[in-house]
Design a protein around this motif. Structure first.
Motif, PDB file in Angstrom:
ATOM      1  N   LYS A  15      34.306  24.259   6.771  1.00 25.43           N
ATOM      2  CA  LYS A  15      33.591  25.009   8.142  1.00 25.43           C
ATOM      3  C   LYS A  15      32.446  25.730   7.915  1.00 25.43           C
ATOM      4  N   ASN A  83      25.691  27.981   8.136  1.00 33.82           N
ATOM      5  CA  ASN A  83      26.319  27.635   9.221  1.00 33.82           C
ATOM      6  C   ASN A  83      27.848  27.830   9.103  1.00 33.82           C
ATOM      7  N   ILE A  85      31.606  27.047  11.302  1.00 28.64           N
ATOM      8  CA  ILE A  85      32.276  26.561  12.536  1.00 28.64           C
ATOM      9  C   ILE A  85      33.268  27.387  12.810  1.00 28.64           C
ATOM     10  N   SER A  91      30.587  27.545  17.164  1.00 29.73           N
ATOM     11  CA  SER A  91      29.939  27.617  15.750  1.00 29.73           C
ATOM     12  C   SER A  91      28.630  28.574  15.813  1.00 29.73           C
TER      13      SER A  91
END
Length: 200
Positions: A15, A83, A85, A91
């Protein structure tokens, strides 16, 4: 133009993802002596270009539509993006961009190249609904930068906020986008846009 670039991408977990890069450019434009002016409203029309759902999260974060105008220059830049999630429908991301942009032309050697702030930071989030609704919001900080080769006019450091709202029909034949740009920007008016796309 001469250019060299290196990029590294890695996945911390299923993630969490990150990207880092270094870039170097030598640019020679050698403008003609004549100057040409664009019709009034051209910059605003360019803002109505097609923007996909990931546009805000993937754009270069620089605050211009038309490319900066200068004779010659060297640009060294580096960027980092992370990034995350957070949930199935949510996100977020953080991005940093460093630019060292020096004018090497005869007339303005040593000046900072126009429209290229030294430090830029973006914080954003994306929410996706099962009803085919997409919302992307991004807050961007830009360092002070100049508007011209002579470095006679500048834009103060500060934040602005951009948002994109998308909806598409179940068969994906209709897509509607509503966008807000330059919200909270003291140096520019807030820009609102809307477009509707039909696919046959």
């Amino acid at each position: 133009m001469e250019r060299a670039r290196g990029q590294l991408e890695w996945e911390f977990t299923g993630k969490t993802f990150a990207t880092a890069y270094l870039d170097y450019e030598e640019i020679e434009n050698h403008f003609f002596a004549a100057e040409f002016s664009l019709p009034a409203g051209t910059e605003e029309l360019k803002r109505l270009r097609d923007r996909n759902r990931a546009g805000l999260a993937t754009d270069d974060m620089l605050d211009f539509i038309s490319s900066p105008e200068f004779d010659e220059g060297e640009i060294t830049s580096g960027g980092l993006a992370v990034n995350q999630i957070l949930a199935e429908q949510l996100s977020c991301y953080a991005r940093y961009l460093y630019i060292d942009a020096e004018n090497t032309g005869a007339a303005f050697a040593g000046n900072q190249l126009p429209k290229l702030p030294e430090h830029t930071v973006a914080l954003g989030a994306t929410w996706v609904s099962p009803l085919r609704v997409y919302l992307i919001a991004q807050a961007t900080y830009r360092d002070t930068y100049f508007l011209d080769e002579a470095n006679s006019a500048s834009v103060d450091a500060g934040w602005d906020v951009s948002m994109d709202f998308f909806w598409e029909s179940r068969e994906k034949s209709i897509q509607i986008r509503f966008g807000v740009d330059d919200w909270l920007d003291d140096d520019a008016p807030t820009f609102y846009s809307m477009d509707v796309n039909f696919r046959f």
